[in-house]
Design a protein around this motif. Structure first.
Motif, mmCIF file in Angstrom:
data_model
loop_
_atom_site.group_PDB
_atom_site.id
_atom_site.type_symbol
_atom_site.label_atom_id
_atom_site.label_comp_id
_atom_site.label_asym_id
_atom_site.label_seq_id
_atom_site.Cartn_x
_atom_site.Cartn_y
_atom_site.Cartn_z
ATOM 1 N N PRO A 1 0.771 -1.239 0.000
ATOM 2 C CA PRO A 1 0.000 0.000 0.000
ATOM 3 C C PRO A 1 0.813 1.305 0.000
ATOM 4 O O PRO A 1 0.216 2.361 -0.214
ATOM 5 C CB PRO A 1 -0.794 -0.099 1.301
ATOM 6 C CG PRO A 1 0.132 -0.827 2.220
ATOM 7 C CD PRO A 1 0.843 -1.838 1.357
ATOM 8 N N HIS A 2 2.133 1.259 0.256
ATOM 9 C CA HIS A 2 2.850 2.511 0.500
ATOM 10 C C HIS A 2 2.656 3.543 -0.616
ATOM 11 O O HIS A 2 2.179 4.653 -0.382
ATOM 12 C CB HIS A 2 4.350 2.223 0.707
ATOM 13 C CG HIS A 2 5.189 3.450 0.703
ATOM 14 N ND1 HIS A 2 5.840 3.913 -0.423
ATOM 15 C CD2 HIS A 2 5.470 4.357 1.674
ATOM 16 C CE1 HIS A 2 6.496 5.024 -0.145
ATOM 17 N NE2 HIS A 2 6.278 5.318 1.117
ATOM 18 N N ASN A 3 3.056 3.220 -1.827
ATOM 19 C CA ASN A 3 2.964 4.196 -2.919
ATOM 20 C C ASN A 3 1.517 4.568 -3.227
ATOM 21 O O ASN A 3 1.208 5.735 -3.524
ATOM 22 C CB ASN A 3 3.632 3.641 -4.175
ATOM 23 C CG ASN A 3 5.146 3.642 -4.091
ATOM 24 O OD1 ASN A 3 5.720 4.051 -3.082
ATOM 25 N ND2 ASN A 3 5.805 3.176 -5.133
ATOM 26 N N PHE A 4 0.644 3.578 -3.175
ATOM 27 C CA PHE A 4 -0.767 3.851 -3.469
ATOM 28 C C PHE A 4 -1.334 4.889 -2.491
ATOM 29 O O PHE A 4 -2.050 5.817 -2.882
ATOM 30 C CB PHE A 4 -1.585 2.553 -3.396
ATOM 31 C CG PHE A 4 -1.589 1.754 -4.671
ATOM 32 C CD1 PHE A 4 -0.402 1.379 -5.274
ATOM 33 C CD2 PHE A 4 -2.771 1.382 -5.277
ATOM 34 C CE1 PHE A 4 -0.384 0.644 -6.459
ATOM 35 C CE2 PHE A 4 -2.779 0.657 -6.465
ATOM 36 C CZ PHE A 4 -1.588 0.278 -7.057
ATOM 37 N N VAL A 5 -1.029 4.705 -1.210
ATOM 38 C CA VAL A 5 -1.573 5.627 -0.200
ATOM 39 C C VAL A 5 -0.990 7.024 -0.372
ATOM 40 O O VAL A 5 -1.698 8.030 -0.219
ATOM 41 C CB VAL A 5 -1.316 5.066 1.216
ATOM 42 C CG1 VAL A 5 -1.660 6.093 2.282
ATOM 43 C CG2 VAL A 5 -2.133 3.794 1.422
ATOM 44 N N HIS A 6 0.293 7.111 -0.699
ATOM 45 C CA HIS A 6 0.873 8.438 -0.952
ATOM 46 C C HIS A 6 0.090 9.164 -2.051
ATOM 47 O O HIS A 6 -0.253 10.348 -1.921
ATOM 48 C CB HIS A 6 2.337 8.305 -1.365
ATOM 49 C CG HIS A 6 3.287 8.386 -0.228
ATOM 50 N ND1 HIS A 6 3.555 9.553 0.441
ATOM 51 C CD2 HIS A 6 4.058 7.433 0.374
ATOM 52 C CE1 HIS A 6 4.435 9.335 1.409
ATOM 53 N NE2 HIS A 6 4.754 8.047 1.396
ATOM 54 N N GLY A 7 -0.163 8.450 -3.146
ATOM 55 C CA GLY A 7 -0.875 9.073 -4.258
ATOM 56 C C GLY A 7 -2.301 9.463 -3.901
ATOM 57 O O GLY A 7 -2.788 10.526 -4.285
ATOM 58 N N MET A 8 -2.969 8.604 -3.142
ATOM 59 C CA MET A 8 -4.371 8.879 -2.799
ATOM 60 C C MET A 8 -4.494 10.021 -1.803
ATOM 61 O O MET A 8 -5.409 10.841 -1.900
ATOM 62 C CB MET A 8 -5.009 7.609 -2.232
ATOM 63 C CG MET A 8 -5.196 6.506 -3.263
ATOM 64 S SD MET A 8 -5.805 4.981 -2.521
ATOM 65 C CE MET A 8 -5.710 3.854 -3.917
#
Length: 538
Positions: A241-248
């Motif tokens: 989830p790390h990159n996904f959460v940053h983007g969201m």
């Protein structure tokens, strides 16, 4: 030795009734009151992760987001930061721009980063604010499916404009345009499938059969040197989830500008950054807690980047900038962490392996599903692995591809002679060999749209979605991290195998479709230098 416990930020409904959040806000306020020249200031600490602090004359015009996100243009940064007075170069050289992404150092570097700022915050809470001595950094578990709260939302303490005493809330960030995490297994959703990986990093040896490489990149990235050096591979937990959460969380505003959390060089300005990373760190601790998963034992990982001739990890301890140097070996365990010459211990109130997923994925489908289709059982006894894996380019697109609005397509021509090897491997695969693995690689992805996502399809079959977190830095020539763009690798063996089982293995090309989640605007065009197809012999 005291053991500090990091707790769920959604306790007390994620409001300032949660004392961990209230004391966090007060301590952040103190750090934010200090100038950037002070190594214990909020701004100095954010720059340790990464910074865009250049004179206006040096801001390139080709990337609108870069101009907007330059620190001199960010309204959230207080005037007390005095960002026009940069710290001494010896300090910036030692501490700034250290973030470790797309390497197997991603997890240990960020653990040390959190421990360091947690100790500065606790010192402020105890000695300056007279708060609790056992305070610890809360975590935001956006994957928690609690019915009491909708924890995929940012806790209200980060969205209120005021503290309970009426003062401005230092946790509220104007340039944060996302507020909710889309969770699940659908395209472009955050999940914790990575927690079922059983291998920390991918080395030169073939991975054993089983769910060790559940989504293609192992748990914590490729065995690389410092930061974004060539050949880097993003680990599963870092991508999702790390990159996904940053983007969201960064999101985009009506002008399609990216929020601070969406870009590495501005992300640590947002106080929710540290709670997001506390959750990633909690997931790593839970992964170790199973007793079935082990971190790398290779000396080059244990020693850190200095094993490759690069700088050591360093965090400032005080306003004089005295450093704490640490290695991945120092941070392997949360209950025996080597911090500044002493042993430091912390834990989490929830060390469940997963929060969203309840059953392991069926991966690696490329092997087990294939043999199930062929009616073969007892895989481990019939399959012979080789230690002599060879990688060969078997096809590539022609010319640079451009995603203008939200989509592009390419025909990847396959080399007839090389592809025959792939075909042959599938025909002889049933017993006792296993077929080649086939990878599709997006090479040299450049652009300025970090909060966006790309979805990849091969012959109209969905392969995977990826976050573009880090795209801007990677695309900037002469940038500390950049110049070559990002590279994404996808295991498409299953799709090739489906073609084989359908009798269509003798193909001369693949149709590759790449879709952006959000439409792009002028200046945000994404280009792809090449789409390559590789075979890895077994």
């Amino acid at each position: 030795m005291a053991t500090f416990t990091r707790k769920n930020a959604w306790n007390n409904n994620g409001t300032f009734d949660n004392p961990d959040l209230l004391w966090y806000a007060k301590a952040v306020q103190v750090m934010q009151s200090r100038p950037i020249s002070d190594p214990t200031s909020w701004w100095f600490y954010a720059a340790i992760h990464g910074e865009y602090l250049l004179p206006a004359s040096m801001i390139p015009s080709s990337f609108p987001d870069y101009q907007y996100l330059n620190w001199i243009n960010i309204s959230y940064i207080a005037t007390t930061a005095k960002i026009d007075k940069i710290p001494a170069q010896k300090l910036t050289d030692l501490f700034w721009d250290q973030c470790q992404h797309a390497t197997w150092y991603f997890l240990p570097w960020h653990r040390g980063y959190l421990v360091s700022i947690e100790n500065i915050l606790r010192d402020i809470i105890i000695n300056q604010l007279k708060g609790p001595e056992d305070w610890a950094l809360p975590y935001w578990n956006y994957l928690n499916q609690s019915t009491q709260n909708t924890e995929q939302n940012i806790p209200p303490a980060f969205t209120d404009v005021s503290l309970p005493d009426g003062k401005p809330n230092p946790l509220h960030v104007v340039e944060r345009y996302g507020s909710i995490i889309e969770i699940g297994n659908a395209e472009n959703s955050a999940n914790d499938i990575c927690q079922f990986d059983t291998i920390y990093s991918d080395g030169s040896s073939p991975a054993p059969l089983g769910p060790g490489d559940s989504t293609g990149y192992f748990y914590s990235g490729g065995e690389t040197g410092f930061m974004h050096e060539g050949g880097s591979e993003t680990g599963d937990i870092e991508m999702n989830p790390h990159n996904f959460v940053h983007g969201m969380v960064g999101g985009r505003n009506k002008k399609k500008q990216t929020g601070l959390m969406g870009v590495p060089n501005t992300a640590a300005l947002d106080p929710v950054f540290y709670l997001h990373h506390a959750n990633v760190d909690r997931m790593w601790a839970a992964w170790n807690e199973t007793g079935k998963n082990e971190n790398s034992s290779k000396p080059s990982w244990l020693v850190g980047p200095s094993a490759h001739g690069n700088s050591r990890f360093a965090m400032p301890l005080d306003l004089k900038g005295n450093p704490w140097f640490y290695t991945p070996a120092d941070t392997q365990s949360t209950n025996n962490l080597k911090y500044n010459g002493t042993t430091y211990s912390y834990t989490y109130d929830d060390l469940s392996l997963t929060s969203f997923e309840k059953a392991p994925p069926s991966e690696p489908m490329r092997i087990s599903e294939r043999f199930a289709k062929l009616g073969i059982r007892d895989l481990h006894n019939v399959i012979k692995m080789t230690n002599d894996r060879k990688t060969e380019l078997v096809g590539a697109s022609s010319g640079t591809l451009k995603i203008k609005n939200s989509e592009t397509q390419a025909t990847v021509k396959l080399n007839t002679t090389a592809w025959e090897s792939v075909s042959r491997s599938f025909f002889i695969a049933p017993i006792p060999s296993i077929p080649d693995e086939v990878f599709l690689q997006l090479e040299g992805v450049n652009g300025g749209s970090d909060s966006n996502f790309l979805s990849v399809y091969v012959n109209e079959k969905f392969v995977k979605s990826v976050s573009l977190f880090g795209l801007l830095s990677a695309s900037m020539k002469n940038n500390f991290h950049g110049g070559a763009g990002l590279t994404f690798k996808f295991n498409i063996t299953n799709i090739i195998d489906d073609l084989h089982l359908a009798g269509n293995i003798d193909i001369d090309s693949l149709n590759v479709q790449v879709k952006a989640k959000d439409a792009l605007h002028k200046g945000d065009e994404i280009t792809i230098d090449r789409i390559g197809v590789y075979r890895v012999s077994q």
